[in-house]
Each structure stands twice: as C-alpha cells, then as structure tokens.
Write a protein that holds these residues in place. Structure first.
Motif, PDB file in Angstrom:
ATOM      1  N   ALA A 281      -4.864   7.907  -7.528  1.00 30.68           N
ATOM      2  CA  ALA A 281      -3.518   8.253  -8.024  1.00 30.68           C
ATOM      3  C   ALA A 281      -3.547   9.589  -8.767  1.00 30.68           C
ATOM      4  O   ALA A 281      -2.702  10.459  -8.539  1.00 30.68           O
ATOM      5  N   ARG A 282      -4.559   9.770  -9.614  1.00 31.06           N
ATOM      6  CA  ARG A 282      -4.651  11.016 -10.396  1.00 31.06           C
ATOM      7  C   ARG A 282      -4.825  12.220  -9.469  1.00 31.06           C
ATOM      8  O   ARG A 282      -4.199  13.259  -9.636  1.00 31.06           O
ATOM      9  N   CYS A 283      -5.655  12.036  -8.470  1.00 28.64           N
ATOM     10  CA  CYS A 283      -5.955  13.125  -7.542  1.00 28.64           C
ATOM     11  C   CYS A 283      -4.702  13.518  -6.740  1.00 28.64           C
ATOM     12  O   CYS A 283      -4.420  14.706  -6.550  1.00 28.64           O
ATOM     13  N   LEU A 284      -3.932  12.519  -6.299  1.00 30.91           N
ATOM     14  CA  LEU A 284      -2.703  12.828  -5.552  1.00 30.91           C
ATOM     15  C   LEU A 284      -1.678  13.494  -6.459  1.00 30.91           C
ATOM     16  O   LEU A 284      -0.943  14.393  -6.044  1.00 30.91           O
ATOM     17  N   GLU A 285      -1.639  13.046  -7.697  1.00 28.19           N
ATOM     18  CA  GLU A 285      -0.666  13.606  -8.638  1.00 28.19           C
ATOM     19  C   GLU A 285      -0.973  15.085  -8.907  1.00 28.19           C
ATOM     20  O   GLU A 285      -0.106  15.933  -8.846  1.00 28.19           O
ATOM     21  N   ARG A 286      -2.264  15.384  -9.145  1.00 28.08           N
ATOM     22  CA  ARG A 286      -2.651  16.760  -9.521  1.00 28.08           C
ATOM     23  C   ARG A 286      -3.015  17.637  -8.328  1.00 28.08           C
ATOM     24  O   ARG A 286      -3.273  18.819  -8.488  1.00 28.08           O
ATOM     25  N   LEU A 287      -3.139  17.018  -7.171  1.00 27.79           N
ATOM     26  CA  LEU A 287      -3.616  17.717  -5.951  1.00 27.79           C
ATOM     27  C   LEU A 287      -4.971  18.384  -6.189  1.00 27.79           C
ATOM     28  O   LEU A 287      -5.259  19.476  -5.689  1.00 27.79           O
ATOM     29  N   GLU A 288      -5.800  17.750  -6.927  1.00 32.59           N
ATOM     30  CA  GLU A 288      -7.194  18.160  -7.149  1.00 32.59           C
ATOM     31  C   GLU A 288      -7.996  16.964  -7.684  1.00 32.59           C
ATOM     32  O   GLU A 288      -7.359  16.008  -8.155  1.00 32.59           O
TER      33      GLU A 288
END
Ligand code: 13P
Ligand code: SF4
Length: 315
Positions: A281-288
């Motif tokens: 979820a964090r990765c999709l939110e920040r795109l990194e």
C-alpha cells in the motif's frame, strides 16, 4: 495508512485503479499478498506476463531479482518493489564481479544463468533459464558446446544428470531454503503417510531429489498435484505455494516438508515474506521504491532474458 487487513485490501484496490497499476506476485509470498495480486505465478510465467501487462505501473510482489527482470523487459514502465531489501540468498551467492572473473577462466563456454541472479550477472549471460525450462534451455545448446551454468549447484547438477553432459562447469551457489530440507524428516513423513507422493523443487540437494516422486518448478509441481491421482503430497519447496495448492485442489492434502533446523516445522523464504500488505500500500501510494537499472546493463541483460523466452540463443 489504513490499519486492518480489510482496509488495506480496499486501499490497495483503490490505489491500483488510481495509479493504473498491476500487481504481479510469486507463489512464495504470503496468502494475503497473493490475494491482492492480478497475476500469480512462478518466475517464468511472471517474466512472460510482465512483457504483456497493459498498465503504466507494475508492482512486483516478490524478491529483488524478479522485479529487476520485469524492469529489464519493460524499460518504459515504472516497476515498483515494495521491499527492496527482499533479496535472494541464491542471487547473492553469485556476485557479478566474481562471476566475470570465473567466466574469464572458461573461454569459449556458453553461459546459462538461472533467473535467480542480479541484473549484472544476467548481463554476462548468453541465455537465462528458470527451473521450468532449464532442461530445454541446456538442450537447445549443441551437445559439443561447453557450458557455464550458474548460480545454483543443485539445479546445475540435476540438469547435468538428466542430460548426461560432462562439459558443464557449475557455479557453487545455493538457495538457503531449498538446501535446508531434512532428508530424515522427509523419510519419516513418508513412513507416516505411505500413500503420499513427494514433490520437490530442483534447487533441493541431490539426496532429497532422489527420494522425490516428481521434481519440477513451482508451476510444474502445481500441475503435477492436479494430474496425479494421489490425495496426499509431501511438498519439498517453499510453503507459500500451499495456498495455491489448497485453492486449486481443495479435496487433496499437502504436507510441507520441514527443514533440518526447525521448531516450527516450516521452511519459509524470509525474503519473500518481507513483502506485506502494508509495504504494498505504501509503495503504491508513494510510487516508490522503484527499480532503476542503467541502460547499458539493462540492454545486455535483456538479450539473455529474451533468448530464454524465445528458447534459443539469438546470435
Ligand atoms: P520458480 O522458478 O519455480 O518460480 O522458483 C523460484 C524460486 O525462487 C525458487 O526458489
Ligand atoms: Fe531465492 Fe531461495 Fe527465496 Fe527462491 S526461495 S527467492 S531462490 S532465497
């Protein structure tokens, strides 16, 4: 960040839509992670799938070399890796610089590398393989042509035995999960479950492979368990695969083989289990974090992966 599992699953679904992203996941990830994936597969299927996904963003729920492979094949897409620390003991057992020096000792050899390698090793490789196609890849090379096979010594020895080729030099690497299965405990399970069939991954040591009824990649093992009439299987590979086995064949039972040194009886790949709903979820939110590879290395690695997908070396 959402707190409970259902909130996280909803958040991930929403982020996939807004980011135009797809999630590719390996069978060894946790059942929670597998449940949010758009495509679930073994390393070969995921490499092939990565090339044809219709999305701007690929999130790779797996270990680092798998995300790198997706980036090599899809340089124009953003490839995200939710946990960049999720390495692979097998890939780490073959450093690119050491491998270059090793290769220099065997001029004229064709280099076959398992996809469980860094992009730097793939760039030094003529043709990659996975456990699904290692035999076909080696057989596509003329018999008189000497080969360097890297990095898995167990898969290399297994293929050498199947092909009878004595002109194969094998790199001395291994996977911490597959090397650790206990032959004694597997034999004990066989005694307790005499009707069960033993299915094993070719990264296991030779004495374990010798007692298996079937040896194959994760995808091949899954298919075998469906086709074989047995109702019980002793599974000698990473236990993440049991989730898919139970989904596909709910009327059959699957017993995970234990490692030598274990109190819990299971043999997880600690890297695959580093991928969680939270970091997805964090990765999709920040795109990194995003996978970045320099273009020269990517181009050289791409050739060896494309050769694998095409099934032969394109000179
Ligand atoms: P597969 O090629 O069967 O997907 O195996 C990947 C892997 O990491 C085995 O340890
Ligand atoms: Fe690497 Fe072994 Fe984990 Fe597969 S199971 S990703 S080879 S450490």
């Amino acid at each position: 960040m959402a707190e409970n599992r259902n909130d996280l699953v909803r958040q991930i679904a929403e982020l996939k839509r807004s980011r135009k992203a797809v999630i590719l996941a390996h069978y060894y990830t946790t059942p929670d992670v597998q449940a949010v994936a758009d495509f679930l597969g073994d390393s070969l299927a995921l490499s092939v799938q990565a090339q044809s996904v219709d999305a701007e963003v690929i999130l790779f729920a797996g270990v680092h070399f798998m995300a790198e492979t997706a980036k090599v094949l899809c340089p124009d897409k953003r490839v995200l890796i939710p946990c960049p620390e999720a390495g692979c003991s097998l890939a780490e057992s073959c450093d690119a610089r050491d491998f270059e020096a090793f290769k220099a000792k065997y001029p004229g050899h064709t280099v076959v590398s398992y996809v469980n390698t860094t992009v730097g090793v793939k760039a030094l490789t003529d043709i990659c393989c996975t456990s699904s196609n290692a035999l076909q890849v080696v057989e596509s090379i003329p018999r008189e042509q000497p080969i360097i096979f890297a990095p898995d010594r167990n898969l290399g020895s297994y293929i050498q035995k199947l092909t009878g080729r004595d002109n194969m030099v094998i790199w001395d690497g291994a996977c911490h999960v597959h090397e650790e299965f206990s032959l004694e405990k597997i034999l004990e399970l066989k005694r307790l479950h005499p009707q069960a069939r033993v299915v094993a991954h070719p990264e296991c040591k030779a004495p374990v492979i010798a007692v298996a009824d079937f040896v194959g990649s994760t995808a091949a093992i899954l298919n075998f368990c469906g086709q074989d009439p047995a109702l019980e299987f002793i599974v000698v590979t990473e236990p993440g695969i049991l989730a898919e086995m139970k989904r596909r064949y709910p009327h059959k039972s699957f017993i995970p083989a234990p490692p030598i040194d274990s109190t819990c009886g299971c043999n997880d790949c600690r890297y695959m289990k580093m991928v969680t709903l939270e970091n997805i979820a964090r990765c999709l939110e920040r795109l990194e974090p995003e996978v970045v590879i320099d273009e020269e290395t990517r181009r050289r690695a791409e050739r060896s992966i494309r050769n694998m997908i095409n099934g032969r070396i394109d000179r």
